[in-house]
Design a protein around this motif. Structure first.
Motif, PDB file in Angstrom:
ATOM      1  N   ARG A  10      46.273  55.306  11.563  1.00 29.96           N
ATOM      2  CA  ARG A  10      45.705  54.309  12.480  1.00 29.96           C
ATOM      3  C   ARG A  10      46.310  54.472  13.872  1.00 29.96           C
ATOM      4  O   ARG A  10      47.514  54.600  14.045  1.00 29.96           O
ATOM      5  N   GLY A  11      45.441  54.467  14.879  1.00 30.10           N
ATOM      6  CA  GLY A  11      45.891  54.556  16.266  1.00 30.10           C
ATOM      7  C   GLY A  11      45.988  55.959  16.816  1.00 30.10           C
ATOM      8  O   GLY A  11      46.243  56.153  18.004  1.00 30.10           O
ATOM      9  N   LEU A  12      45.761  56.963  15.970  1.00 28.74           N
ATOM     10  CA  LEU A  12      45.818  58.351  16.441  1.00 28.74           C
ATOM     11  C   LEU A  12      44.452  58.774  16.975  1.00 28.74           C
ATOM     12  O   LEU A  12      43.421  58.419  16.413  1.00 28.74           O
ATOM     13  N   ASN A  13      44.463  59.537  18.060  1.00 27.67           N
ATOM     14  CA  ASN A  13      43.206  60.015  18.629  1.00 27.67           C
ATOM     15  C   ASN A  13      42.913  61.442  18.146  1.00 27.67           C
ATOM     16  O   ASN A  13      43.717  62.065  17.453  1.00 27.67           O
ATOM     17  N   GLU A  14      41.736  61.944  18.507  1.00 30.05           N
ATOM     18  CA  GLU A  14      41.307  63.261  18.035  1.00 30.05           C
ATOM     19  C   GLU A  14      42.252  64.371  18.496  1.00 30.05           C
ATOM     20  O   GLU A  14      42.524  65.323  17.747  1.00 30.05           O
ATOM     21  N   LYS A  15      42.761  64.247  19.713  1.00 27.83           N
ATOM     22  CA  LYS A  15      43.679  65.269  20.222  1.00 27.83           C
ATOM     23  C   LYS A  15      44.955  65.315  19.402  1.00 27.83           C
ATOM     24  O   LYS A  15      45.474  66.395  19.091  1.00 27.83           O
TER      25      LYS A  15
END
Length: 220
Positions: A10-15
């Motif tokens: 949770r909270g992690l972006n694609e990059k």
């Protein structure tokens, strides 16, 4: 990298997710139904996240008796306690159906501060929440197996599934044998009791779909 819905990420972006793959912190692997993902006695260093399918956590004793401790659906995490403690696994992690697992290297996460990797602290914080949810799930199984009667165990389990679904009609993640293993009882006796409960007007069911028809006065 494909979008993953998991409380651990949770909270992690694609990059950030792609960076995890690029530095070999994470890897994906597919398994066929009934394949062993982690076996009892193994010392592991990876956490598993179910991307698709589901995983059963099973205990098998020396006499061949099997008990299903939990079912891990898509998006959820397994084996984190053993990856953290480096203690030999006391359970098997088994593919309940064809599944794809994302593995995270716990050694890399905890032992090597990763410069400019914003996802590292996010995962560590998310792990605390995951651990709390696992404790709740373990408590739920203890409640379900505490009754001395099969009917009591079934009513406790089905009531909890109904509340979780927010409806009196719901699906469970187990077939009959798996449900018997989860409730620590005999399959034939469980099937017989389900039939009696249907005849008594308490439930209706078809395969894995159940409907509660009456609220029992007692669960034992």
């Amino acid at each position: 990298m494909e979008k993953i819905i998991s409380p651990l990420l949770r909270g992690l972006n694609e990059k950030e997710l792609q960076d995890m793959m690029d530095i070999h912190f994470s890897r994906k692997q597919t398994y066929e139904k009934n394949a062993i993902i982690f076996s009892a006695g193994s010392i592991i260093h990876e956490i598993g996240i179910v991307l698709s399918g589901s995983v059963n956590i099973e205990n098998n004793d020396l006499w061949g008796n099997k008990s299903i401790l939990s079912n891990v659906p898509a998006g959820q995490v397994f084996a984190e306690t053993y990856a953290f403690s480096h203690e030999p696994m006391m359970v098997d992690a088994v593919a309940a159906e064809d599944c794809t697992i994302l593995f995270l290297d716990f050694n890399m996460l905890m032992d090597n501060p990763l410069e400019n990797r914003t996802w590292q602290n996010k995962i560590i914080k998310n792990m605390l929440n995951v651990s709390m949810q696992k404790n709740l799930a373990l408590s739920s199984r203890i409640f379900c197996t505490s009754s001395k009667t099969i009917r009591g165990r079934l009513l406790t389990y089905l009531s909890s599934q109904s509340m979780k679904a927010g409806s009196t009609t719901f699906d469970i993640p187990f077939n009959r044998q798996q449900l018997a293993d989860y409730l620590n009882t005999d399959r034939s006796a469980l099937s017989n009791e389900l039939g009696k409960m249907r005849d008594d007007g308490l439930i209706e069911f078809y395969k894995n779909t159940f409907r509660l028809k009456a609220v029992p006065q007692a669960l034992s």
